[in-house]
Each structure stands twice: as C-alpha cells, then as structure tokens.
Scaffold this motif. Structure first.
Motif, PDB file in Angstrom:
ATOM      1  N   SER A 482      11.471  -8.826   0.330  1.00  0.00           N
ATOM      2  CA  SER A 482      10.835 -10.123   1.946  1.00  0.00           C
ATOM      3  C   SER A 482      10.019  -9.346   2.487  1.00  0.00           C
ATOM      4  O   SER A 482       9.871  -8.190   2.626  1.00  0.00           O
ATOM      5  CB  SER A 482      11.884  -9.748   2.928  1.00  0.00           C
ATOM      6  OG  SER A 482      12.678  -9.137   3.104  1.00  0.00           O
ATOM      7  N   PHE A 483       9.053 -10.307   2.691  1.00  0.00           N
ATOM      8  CA  PHE A 483       7.482  -8.855   3.196  1.00  0.00           C
ATOM      9  C   PHE A 483       7.245 -10.167   5.109  1.00  0.00           C
ATOM     10  O   PHE A 483       6.866 -10.872   4.856  1.00  0.00           O
ATOM     11  CB  PHE A 483       6.404  -9.331   3.035  1.00  0.00           C
ATOM     12  CG  PHE A 483       5.532  -8.648   3.702  1.00  0.00           C
ATOM     13  CD1 PHE A 483       5.619  -7.081   3.721  1.00  0.00           C
ATOM     14  CD2 PHE A 483       4.004  -9.160   4.579  1.00  0.00           C
ATOM     15  CE1 PHE A 483       4.442  -6.103   4.062  1.00  0.00           C
ATOM     16  CE2 PHE A 483       3.711  -8.229   5.162  1.00  0.00           C
ATOM     17  CZ  PHE A 483       3.614  -6.919   5.047  1.00  0.00           C
ATOM     18  N   THR A 484       7.300 -10.149   5.936  1.00  0.00           N
ATOM     19  CA  THR A 484       7.582 -10.845   7.220  1.00  0.00           C
ATOM     20  C   THR A 484       5.802 -10.298   7.474  1.00  0.00           C
ATOM     21  O   THR A 484       5.959  -9.681   8.822  1.00  0.00           O
ATOM     22  CB  THR A 484       7.964 -10.629   8.048  1.00  0.00           C
ATOM     23  OG1 THR A 484       9.878 -10.733   7.804  1.00  0.00           O
ATOM     24  CG2 THR A 484       8.313 -11.723   9.939  1.00  0.00           C
ATOM     25  N   ASN A 485       5.324 -11.160   7.300  1.00  0.00           N
ATOM     26  CA  ASN A 485       4.189 -11.207   7.721  1.00  0.00           C
ATOM     27  C   ASN A 485       3.852 -11.902   9.396  1.00  0.00           C
ATOM     28  O   ASN A 485       4.050 -12.394   9.584  1.00  0.00           O
ATOM     29  CB  ASN A 485       2.749 -11.619   6.825  1.00  0.00           C
ATOM     30  CG  ASN A 485       0.721 -11.210   7.304  1.00  0.00           C
ATOM     31  OD1 ASN A 485       0.860 -11.038   7.995  1.00  0.00           O
ATOM     32  ND2 ASN A 485       0.550 -12.251   6.964  1.00  0.00           N
ATOM     33  N   PRO A 486       3.270 -11.028  10.036  1.00  0.00           N
ATOM     34  CA  PRO A 486       2.838 -11.483  11.421  1.00  0.00           C
ATOM     35  C   PRO A 486       1.729 -12.086  11.067  1.00  0.00           C
ATOM     36  O   PRO A 486       0.850 -12.086  11.181  1.00  0.00           O
ATOM     37  CB  PRO A 486       2.132  -9.614  11.609  1.00  0.00           C
ATOM     38  CG  PRO A 486       2.474  -8.919  10.628  1.00  0.00           C
ATOM     39  CD  PRO A 486       2.094  -9.181  10.367  1.00  0.00           C
ATOM     40  N   GLY A 487       1.885 -13.024  12.536  1.00  0.00           N
ATOM     41  CA  GLY A 487       1.409 -14.126  12.588  1.00  0.00           C
ATOM     42  C   GLY A 487       0.506 -13.912  13.795  1.00  0.00           C
ATOM     43  O   GLY A 487      -0.277 -12.782  13.730  1.00  0.00           O
ATOM     44  N   MET A 517       1.401  -0.462  13.536  1.00  0.00           N
ATOM     45  CA  MET A 517       2.698   0.425  13.350  1.00  0.00           C
ATOM     46  C   MET A 517       4.351   0.484  14.417  1.00  0.00           C
ATOM     47  O   MET A 517       5.292   0.862  14.042  1.00  0.00           O
ATOM     48  CB  MET A 517       2.182   1.398  13.034  1.00  0.00           C
ATOM     49  CG  MET A 517       1.039   2.166  11.516  1.00  0.00           C
ATOM     50  SD  MET A 517       0.584   3.773  12.158  1.00  0.00           S
ATOM     51  CE  MET A 517      -0.187   4.481  12.867  1.00  0.00           C
ATOM     52  N   LYS A 518       3.420  -0.637  14.925  1.00  0.00           N
ATOM     53  CA  LYS A 518       4.781  -0.599  16.109  1.00  0.00           C
ATOM     54  C   LYS A 518       5.662  -2.075  15.627  1.00  0.00           C
ATOM     55  O   LYS A 518       6.587  -1.892  16.604  1.00  0.00           O
ATOM     56  CB  LYS A 518       4.058  -1.052  17.706  1.00  0.00           C
ATOM     57  CG  LYS A 518       3.594   0.408  17.932  1.00  0.00           C
ATOM     58  CD  LYS A 518       2.982   0.166  19.421  1.00  0.00           C
ATOM     59  CE  LYS A 518       1.776   1.477  20.116  1.00  0.00           C
ATOM     60  NZ  LYS A 518       1.533   0.772  20.990  1.00  0.00           N
ATOM     61  N   ASP A 519       5.305  -2.827  14.783  1.00  0.00           N
ATOM     62  CA  ASP A 519       5.381  -4.363  14.641  1.00  0.00           C
ATOM     63  C   ASP A 519       6.961  -3.914  14.094  1.00  0.00           C
ATOM     64  O   ASP A 519       7.214  -2.942  12.917  1.00  0.00           O
ATOM     65  CB  ASP A 519       4.945  -4.738  13.530  1.00  0.00           C
ATOM     66  CG  ASP A 519       5.247  -6.041  12.937  1.00  0.00           C
ATOM     67  OD1 ASP A 519       5.565  -7.573  14.220  1.00  0.00           O
ATOM     68  OD2 ASP A 519       5.852  -6.386  12.031  1.00  0.00           O
ATOM     69  N   LYS A 520       8.563  -4.529  14.550  1.00  0.00           N
ATOM     70  CA  LYS A 520       9.232  -4.401  14.322  1.00  0.00           C
ATOM     71  C   LYS A 520       9.976  -4.713  13.209  1.00  0.00           C
ATOM     72  O   LYS A 520      10.511  -4.001  12.256  1.00  0.00           O
ATOM     73  CB  LYS A 520      10.851  -5.233  15.354  1.00  0.00           C
ATOM     74  CG  LYS A 520      10.100  -6.366  14.935  1.00  0.00           C
ATOM     75  CD  LYS A 520      10.965  -7.191  15.911  1.00  0.00           C
ATOM     76  CE  LYS A 520      11.079  -8.332  15.405  1.00  0.00           C
ATOM     77  NZ  LYS A 520      12.073  -9.908  16.435  1.00  0.00           N
ATOM     78  N   ILE A 680      -9.289 -11.763   9.132  1.00  0.00           N
ATOM     79  CA  ILE A 680      -9.252 -10.589   7.075  1.00  0.00           C
ATOM     80  C   ILE A 680      -7.818 -10.469   6.940  1.00  0.00           C
ATOM     81  O   ILE A 680      -7.007 -10.144   5.433  1.00  0.00           O
ATOM     82  CB  ILE A 680     -10.509 -10.318   7.097  1.00  0.00           C
ATOM     83  CG1 ILE A 680     -11.874 -10.976   7.048  1.00  0.00           C
ATOM     84  CG2 ILE A 680     -10.251  -9.250   5.809  1.00  0.00           C
ATOM     85  CD1 ILE A 680     -13.448 -10.176   7.660  1.00  0.00           C
ATOM     86  N   LEU A 681      -8.029  -9.233   7.893  1.00  0.00           N
ATOM     87  CA  LEU A 681      -6.337  -8.353   7.641  1.00  0.00           C
ATOM     88  C   LEU A 681      -4.925  -9.087   7.660  1.00  0.00           C
ATOM     89  O   LEU A 681      -4.474  -9.086   6.858  1.00  0.00           O
ATOM     90  CB  LEU A 681      -6.430  -7.653   8.679  1.00  0.00           C
ATOM     91  CG  LEU A 681      -7.698  -6.059   8.869  1.00  0.00           C
ATOM     92  CD1 LEU A 681      -7.279  -4.988   9.936  1.00  0.00           C
ATOM     93  CD2 LEU A 681      -7.535  -5.171   7.319  1.00  0.00           C
ATOM     94  N   GLN A 682      -5.250 -10.210   8.681  1.00  0.00           N
ATOM     95  CA  GLN A 682      -3.997 -10.731   8.655  1.00  0.00           C
ATOM     96  C   GLN A 682      -3.909 -11.944   7.449  1.00  0.00           C
ATOM     97  O   GLN A 682      -3.019 -12.288   6.135  1.00  0.00           O
ATOM     98  CB  GLN A 682      -3.682 -12.254   9.900  1.00  0.00           C
ATOM     99  CG  GLN A 682      -2.311 -12.658   9.917  1.00  0.00           C
ATOM    100  CD  GLN A 682      -1.965 -14.046   9.298  1.00  0.00           C
ATOM    101  OE1 GLN A 682      -3.279 -14.677   8.768  1.00  0.00           O
ATOM    102  NE2 GLN A 682      -0.931 -14.411   9.786  1.00  0.00           N
ATOM    103  N   ASP A 683      -5.077 -12.356   6.496  1.00  0.00           N
ATOM    104  CA  ASP A 683      -4.869 -13.152   5.690  1.00  0.00           C
ATOM    105  C   ASP A 683      -4.940 -12.074   4.484  1.00  0.00           C
ATOM    106  O   ASP A 683      -3.944 -12.526   3.797  1.00  0.00           O
ATOM    107  CB  ASP A 683      -5.868 -13.897   5.535  1.00  0.00           C
ATOM    108  CG  ASP A 683      -5.962 -15.023   4.174  1.00  0.00           C
ATOM    109  OD1 ASP A 683      -5.238 -15.626   4.327  1.00  0.00           O
ATOM    110  OD2 ASP A 683      -6.443 -14.544   3.613  1.00  0.00           O
ATOM    111  N   GLY A 684      -5.029 -11.087   4.594  1.00  0.00           N
ATOM    112  CA  GLY A 684      -5.371 -10.130   3.467  1.00  0.00           C
ATOM    113  C   GLY A 684      -3.788  -9.753   2.996  1.00  0.00           C
ATOM    114  O   GLY A 684      -3.470  -9.296   2.267  1.00  0.00           O
ATOM    115  N   MET A 685      -2.233  -9.942   4.732  1.00  0.00           N
ATOM    116  CA  MET A 685      -1.628  -9.189   3.908  1.00  0.00           C
ATOM    117  C   MET A 685      -0.581 -10.526   3.531  1.00  0.00           C
ATOM    118  O   MET A 685       0.547 -10.735   3.129  1.00  0.00           O
ATOM    119  CB  MET A 685      -0.912  -8.920   5.133  1.00  0.00           C
ATOM    120  CG  MET A 685      -1.065  -7.253   5.673  1.00  0.00           C
ATOM    121  SD  MET A 685      -0.256  -6.396   6.925  1.00  0.00           S
ATOM    122  CE  MET A 685      -1.359  -7.252   8.297  1.00  0.00           C
TER     123      MET A 685
END
Length: 899
Positions: A482-487, A517-520, A680-685
């Motif tokens: 499971s991986f919760t990608n920040p929106g 790195m701070k994302d829960k 780019i970073l958001q879509d990459g993850m």
C-alpha cells in the motif's frame, strides 16, 4: 597441534639462533597446551609491546599459501556427500548440454561452460546448506531470505538446477538464448527485466555485482536500524570472479564494508586463475594479492586453496618443503600443472626437490592429476562457509581456488577455456564418464538435457534441502504494497510560484523533499541520497530534520553543535550521505529503488548529484538499475552547460538527457519552474508506487535563482507538463507568426527573446515550455509505429503535432542541452525546426558570457528567428542584416563545438 616447520637441533645453531629457537619452541608448547586463540592473544600483546618499545615489526598482509582452516579445526560434512556429488553431476550435465546443444544448432549463439564448471561446488554447497529463501523474524513474521549475487557467466548452472527443481522445463533449456521464439526461453545472463520472477540482480557487467552487493548489505542494515524491517540473520552473498577484481568497481568500496561492520556480507571469489584471454596474474598469485587487499581493509579472509586429498601430503611432509614449493610457484605455473597432467606435475612441481618426489612415489600420474583444489571440495567449502556465516563484526571474503573448465579434458586450465561453447562427441562422453553422470547413452550421445523421475533419490534430496532452507533461490517476487501518494493539494505551495522571491529549482526540490519526509504516510519511506554535496544542494535543514545515517551513531560532538543547523549523524538517520563516490551512491540508489521487491518496503529514493557526474560516470549502473526494475528519482543538480557558472569543462553538463534517453524505463524531465517540478514528482510517485509501473525518473535541477510564476490556468497544462510540451505564454501583441521552445532555465532566455522580437522587430511569437523532449519523441514514435502497422485504420496524431495544432511559422528550440535533444523532434516538425544548443566543451565564466558563447541567450534566439524568417521568405535579407547589427551578433564567430 603439530607444525610443518622443523626446528633444527640447538647444537647446530649459534647463540642468537638458539635463543630464537627456544622462543619458538616455547610458543609451540603454549599453543599445544592452551590452543590457537591463546596464541593469537599472545601475539597481539607482543605486537602492542613492540610498538610501545619503538620496535618496528614488518607488516604481513598475506599468510602462507594454504587453507586458513586447518584440518583439525574442520567439522564433519553434514550432508550426504555422495548424493550431493550425484546431484551436482546432473546439474553439470544439463548446464553443459544447454550451451553445447544451442551452439550445435545455432552456431555462434554463445554461452559459457567453463565458468560454471569451476564454480559448481561453490554454488552447490550454498544451495544445499546455506542459501535461505525465507527467514522467520523474532516477531514471527516471514521475511525474505538471503540475497545471492551469482557470477553472471555461470548462469547455465543456475538454470540447470532450476530445471531439476521443476521450476524450468526442458523447453526452457532448449531455448537458452532463444527468447524470441514460440516457446519460453532463457536470457543469456541474470536479467530481472527479462525474467522478472527468477533473477534478482543483474551481475554480468563486471564489477557491478560486487559493488551493489556491498551497498545492498549496508542498505539492509539501514532498514533494520530505522525499524523498517526486523533484524534477521539474512546474508548477502556475492560470487565474484578473480579476473573481475581488475575492474575498479569490484574492490573500490570494500573499505565501506569494514567501516559499517557488515557481518551480513560474504564475498566468494572464484579463483580459477584465468580471465577471458589468459591467466589473471601469470607472474604472481592472485590469491595473495586479493588477500592483501581484503586483509588490509579489515575483512575476515578465509582461504580455501587445497582439497582434502592434499591433507595427507601435508601431514607426511615434515620438512616444510611442500608449502615452500607452493610459494615458489606463480599462477602461470599452477595453470600449466593442471592443464598438462600428472606426469608433468610430478616432474615440474614435485621434481624440484628429491624429498617431494619421495613424498608422492606411491601416487600414480592419474592420482596426481586429480588432486583437488579447495573450491572443488565440499568439505573444505562447507567449513569455509560455516565460519563466514558465524563471523561477527565485519565482512568475510572466501578465496576459493578452482580450475576453469574443470572436468573438460580439452580445455581444463587452458587459456581457451572461456571461449569453449561446444564439445566433440568424444568430449561429451568423456565428460559423462568423468563425473559418472547417470544419463542414458542415447541422451548422452545427443548431448541433450536430462532429468530423472521426480521420485529419483537425487531429486528428492535436492527438494528436501531446499524445503529446509525455505524454498527456491533465486526467486524474485513481491507482495502488493500500500502506498498513499500525497495529492495535488500537498503541492499547492509550489503550484503557486515563488511569490516574487528568486529561487533555484534545486531549492524548490529540497523544500518539496523536506515536506515529503514530514508526510505521515510516506515520510519514513523517503530515502535521500547525496554524494558529499548536501551543502551545495542546500540540504542543511534536512540534515537537522532527519539526520544522516551512521551505523554507529555520532561518537563525537560536532564543532557546530551550538548552531541551529548543526551536523547530525544518527543510527536511525534517514539521509544516506555517501562521501565522494557517485558509483557508491548509485549502488545505494539501486538497493533502495528495488527494496519494494527485495524487502517488501516501497522506499522512495531521491539521489541528488551533479548532473555531469551521473549518467556519464555511472551509465552502466543506471542501465543495470533499469534491468533490476528499479524505481526512484535521479535528481541531476547544477544541470546545464551554461548555468553551472565558473566551474568549466569538467563540470558543465549538456548531455545527460541524451544519455538518459537511451534507457527505455527512464522518464526524463527538465523542469523550468516550481509548479512543473511539483507536477512531475507527484505524478512520478503515482505511476511508480501506486500504479506499479516499472520505471524511474531523471529530473534535472538548476542552481540559477529567478522568480517562479504560478501554474498557468487551463486543463491541458498538467497534461502538457507530463507529456512534454505546453503553451506557456501566447504572443504579446496579436497573432504569433513564430513558435519559441524553451526548457529549464533557458526558458527565461526564450521569454526575453519573445519581448525583444515583439518590441524591436514587430515579430510576434508564442512561447512553449518543453519539460521533456524525450517523452515527446517516445510518444511520437509509438504513434508512428501504430500508424505503420494499421494502414487500414484512421491515422492517429502524436501529442506534439496535436498540441501545436495550427500554430503557424517556424519553431525555434533553445535549451541548455546538446542540439540533438530538440533535433529528435525533426521527423514531425520537418523544416520548421531550428535548434539552438550547447554542443562542445564547457568554459569557466558567468552565465551571460557562457550563453553568448554557446549561442543560446536571448539575442541568439532572436537572431535564429529572424534568420529562419528570411530563409522562409517572410523577411528580407537586409532586414536581418540590420537586426543582427542592432542586437550585436558576430556573424563570423567560430563554431562553439569546435573550440
């Protein structure tokens, strides 16, 4: 404990010699009475006392040319040696048949017999007794097993074992190196991309396997110390060729393994004394050389040189001449002794001293020829492995002496062994007889793979031992994670621009990284990697935030401890600060980028580095990363040929995007603004970790500060960023007659050119941002191929053509990269395209002069636009001449790429 060195009677010695002899005698008595450990303790104390007294003792990095583990310290072999010999013989047969058969029916298809023949016993002892497929952690969870980096040229032996295990069919073996046929085939070497459920690590590119194994072992400790995986007894095994040690990458990082106390790392060096064309060290001994390297770096070294049948000779030799004779020989000698048979060995090795001739007088020539080297003796190999596995506090290397082409009468120990692909019919039968292989005569004559019934005792034994060790090795597979990608909302700060502040895209990235790195949800999974350039990239705040990983913590008080952003090392630190090693950093990136498969941990590595020292220096490792199905972000900092001011030729990168475009799974971007970077970073993850695409990213960053606008409105902007092109700014006054392309920091020069063209020459231009020439080309090629294969259906349109629509006029493309990047779009833009780029060597100067020199500044873009309009008949030549004079173009300046 007996010694092989005889001490002469005291009466035959002078006083000094007699005194030394008495000390040696006393030392021998102490060892016999108290044991080897006490002897070692005494030697350590004496060396310490000598240093205190100012006595300089010689440094010995090599030990006598014999086995590290004496016979009396060995434990009995725990397996059925006869049964394992039969299993090994079956594997040897199938490995040989696979390569031999392919080359009979498809001449030149290749494959290697001799390497596996030398390493077979080293593999089999591991498969039967050491290579775990699974571990059960203290918390009861099932964890992945050992990692084995197999010597690449020995892959036929690994396939042959998997065939007996039932994991591969006979059809697989018959299609070795035939991957494009109607039936399943096998790749030439270990390639996870081609065999995604089988191989874990690509190793055949010399030096990459050993280097990656070291950093894999370190990354395993990193995950354990950060409590991302439980502690287990898992090991990383690396099988290395002795000839491979010439490759700088093989030995270049062995000191790291000692610094990090990697007792989970075991190197097994297959010392068959021969590289591809001849001896590894014909005039020296490679085992001595390697022992010196590894001992000097603090490794636990175990030499496995002679087989059990030499033990009797050593025991019968009371003169020490046998060992003396061995130490007189070089590897070229040892190769000849094995290649030329027992009579030659008797004459040229034992024959030098009458006492040695007497020692082997009751041995036939055939018996002498079959005296084993240690790497072919299961008893010796097992004890070496057991001691390596039990060693604590640091890494172990086993130097195992073997014979290249072992068992092949025509090539054993000969220079031609590596190139042996097929045998004569007599050679096949000789091989069968040598190893007593129970293959039916008809099958043997045909040289085809053979497998007994599943109820055969050999196969039952093989299966039982693998079951005890948790299953099959190698196996690659992973459970869904499971991986919760920040929106998108997570990135709103950067989508809104820099609010009038001048910042670089590097600083933008570091700010995004700190927030991630701070994302829960995923913060702990982020793995920042930097090769001693953290301050260059503005990472001080991140160092304070999460700390630099140090396996032993921070044993000192840093000089800047009283400052807000002090240097902080922690045992559970998150940043991997690698020092000045791009290759080592890439190895860490590889370990982290494949952790989703190897550990079940979807870590997200961000490797930041000078872009010039990326693909150019570690291109082979980047290719192997793709082969490994790795995921993550390569962040090429201080990018471009003209933005890295002052540094000059060796630092200014104008071609890394060209190299990255050659790797099929590498998605490359050159963002100009903060919002482009964020998208780019958001879509990459999302693509890598949520959609589980087997890709990785290369994103370039610049060190030039400028104001970043907010993301333009419009439904197609995000799509355009990701696909590689969107209209950033329309013509300033009226309808455009020219289209200007820009990427990275040169987009700002394009915007200046748009203003000059409009205000000075009444030429209106639209400005397009091109975050990825690579993605534009790949899309166009895919559409072109579809159209070519479907002439009976309506033609599709590439995104590039669709996005431009009816935009009129020529296309002037400028970037901080070589012209080949925009030129890649010429099949779809035709004569419309004019390219400006930075072909040539860099220079030391500021950005203004660098851009003028390479002809990518605003005035060069203006000049190129006017020149093209003249050639197209839209302007008169005299107008161009006047314009060139006005903006200061030197029409006779030398070509930059030739200076």
């Amino acid at each position: 404990m007996a010694t092989n060195v005889a001490v002469p009677p005291a009466s035959a010695l002078n006083d000094r010699q007699q005194e030394i002899a008495e000390w040696i005698e006393a030392f021998d008595e102490m060892i016999v009475a108290e044991g080897a450990e006490q002897g070692a303790e005494l030697m350590t104390a004496l060396r310490q006392r000598a240093r205190e007294a100012g006595v300089t003792a010689g440094i010995e990095l090599t030990t006598p040319y014999k086995n590290t583990i004496p016979k009396h310290d060995e434990i009995p072999y725990p397996g059925d040696r006869d049964m394992e010999r039969r299993v090994e013989s079956l594997i040897r047969w199938n490995a040989m048949a696979m390569v031999h058969g392919q080359n009979k029916k498809d001449a030149g298809i290749g494959g290697h017999i001799s390497t596996y023949s030398s390493v077979a016993t080293l593999f089999e002892v591991g498969f039967n007794h050491f290579f775990h497929a699974k571990y059960t952690a203290a918390d009861g969870t099932e964890q992945p097993g050992d990692f084995v980096y197999f010597q690449g040229h020995a892959s036929p032996g690994v396939y042959a074992r998997a065939f007996l295990e039932g994991r591969l069919s006979e059809q697989h073996l018959l299609n070795f190196r035939h991957e494009l046929r109607d039936h399943p085939g096998l790749s030439s070497y270990p390639h996870p991309w081609l065999m995604k459920d089988f191989w874990q690590f690509p190793t055949v590119s010399m030096g990459i396997g050993p280097l990656n194994a070291i950093y894999q072992a370190r990354f395993m400790k990193y995950l354990e110390n950060r409590n991302l995986i439980p502690h287990t007894d898992r090991k990383v095994w690396a099988f290395v060729g002795d000839g491979e040690s010439d490759e700088v990458d093989t030995l270049g990082a062995i000191s790291l393994a000692t610094r990090e106390n990697l007792d989970n790392l075991i190197f097994v060096v297959n010392c068959n004394l021969q590289r591809l064309d001849g001896p590894v060290r014909g005039n020296k001994r490679i085992i001595d050389e390697l022992e010196g390297h590894f001992r000097g770096c603090g490794w636990n070294v175990i030499k496995c040189i002679w087989g059990s049948d030499w033990d009797a000779l050593f025991e019968r030799d009371h003169t020490g001449l046998l060992l003396k004779r061995m130490e007189e020989c070089v590897d070229g000698d040892f190769q000849a002794y094995k290649a030329k048979g027992g009579a030659y060995l008797r004459e040229h090795f034992f024959g030098k001293y009458p006492q040695l001739v007497e020692l082997v007088k009751d041995y036939t020539d055939e018996q002498l020829a079959k005296l084993h080297r240690g790497g072919h003796d299961t008893q010796k190999v097992y004890n070496a492995y057991k001691r390596a596995v039990e060693h604590k506090g640091g890494p172990t290397v086993i130097l195992a002496k073997t014979v290249k082409g072992y068992g092949f009468a025509s090539t054993e120990g000969r220079n031609a062994a590596h190139n042996e692909k097929k045998l004569t019919d007599e050679g096949v039968l000789s091989f069968k007889q040598r190893f007593d292989i129970p293959v039916p005569d008809e099958q043997a004559a045909a040289g085809k793979p053979w497998k007994p019934s599943d109820e055969a005792p050999e196969l039952k034994y093989l299966q039982e031992h693998r079951a005890k060790l948790g299953g099959y090795v190698p196996t690659r597979g992973w459970k869904p994670f499971s991986f919760t990608n920040p929106g998108v909302d997570f990135y709103k700060e950067w989508l809104g621009g820099s609010k009038g502040r001048a910042v670089s895209t590097t600083m933008v990235f570091v700010a995004i990284l700190r927030a991630l790195m701070k994302d829960k949800n995923i913060g702990r999974l982020v793995v920042p990697i930097v090769p001693d350039e953290g301050r260059t990239f503005g990472m001080e705040s991140a160092v304070k935030q999460v700390g630099i990983y140090a396996s032993e913590g921070q044993k000192y008080t840093p000089h800047d401890s009283d400052m807000l952003l002090s240097y902080r090392e922690e045992k559970d630190g998150q940043i991997l600060e690698e020092g000045i090693t791009e290759a080592g950093s890439m190895a860490s990136f590889t370990a982290a980028g494949t952790a989703y498969a190897n550990y079940g941990v979807p870590s997200v590595p961000f490797y930041m580095y000078y872009s010039m020292f990326g693909f150019q220096r570690i291109g082979d490792m980047a290719w192997a990363f793709a082969d490994s199905r790795g995921k993550g972000f390569l962040m090429g900092g201080t990018a471009g040929r003209t933005t890295m001011l002052g540094e000059g030729l060796q630092h200014q990168d104008g071609h890394s995007h060209v190299i990255s475009s050659t790797i099929p799974t590498c998605v490359s971007y050159d963002p100009a603004y903060a919002y482009e970077m964020a998208v780019i970073l958001q879509d990459g993850m999302q693509r890598m970790y949520v959609n589980d695409e087997q890709i990785f990213y290369y994103v370039t960053m610049y060190n030039e500060d400028y104001v970043h606008p907010e993301m333009p409105q419009g439904d197609n902007v995000r799509e355009g960023i990701l696909k590689g092109l969107y209209r950033f700014k329309s013509a300033l006054k009226g309808k455009a007659t020219v289209q200007l392309f820009g990427s990275g920091t040169i987009l700002n020069e394009v915007l200046k050119a748009q203003e000059i063209l409009s205000s000075k020459f009444n030429i209106e231009a639209d400005v397009w941002s091109v975050p990825s020439y690579t993605e534009l080309r790949r899309d166009a090629l895919e559409i072109e191929r579809w159209n070519r294969l479907h002439p009976f259906e309506a033609e599709k349109t590439p995104y590039l053509v669709e996005a431009l629509g009816d935009a009129p006029g020529p296309v002037i493309a400028a970037s901080d990269w070589m012209k080949v990047m925009p030129d890649a779009l010429s099949p779809w833009l035709g004569k419309r395209l004019v390219t400006l780029g930075t072909d040539g060597f860099g220079r030391s100067d500021n950005r203004e002069h660098l851009r003028e020199f390479f002809e990518v500044d605003a005035k060069a873009i203006v000049a190129a636009t006017i020149s093209k309009l003249v050639r197209d008949g839209a302007l008169k030549a005299k107008d161009a001449k006047k314009a060139f004079a006005e903006i200061g173009i030197n029409t006779e300046a030398p070509e930059p790429s030739k200076q």
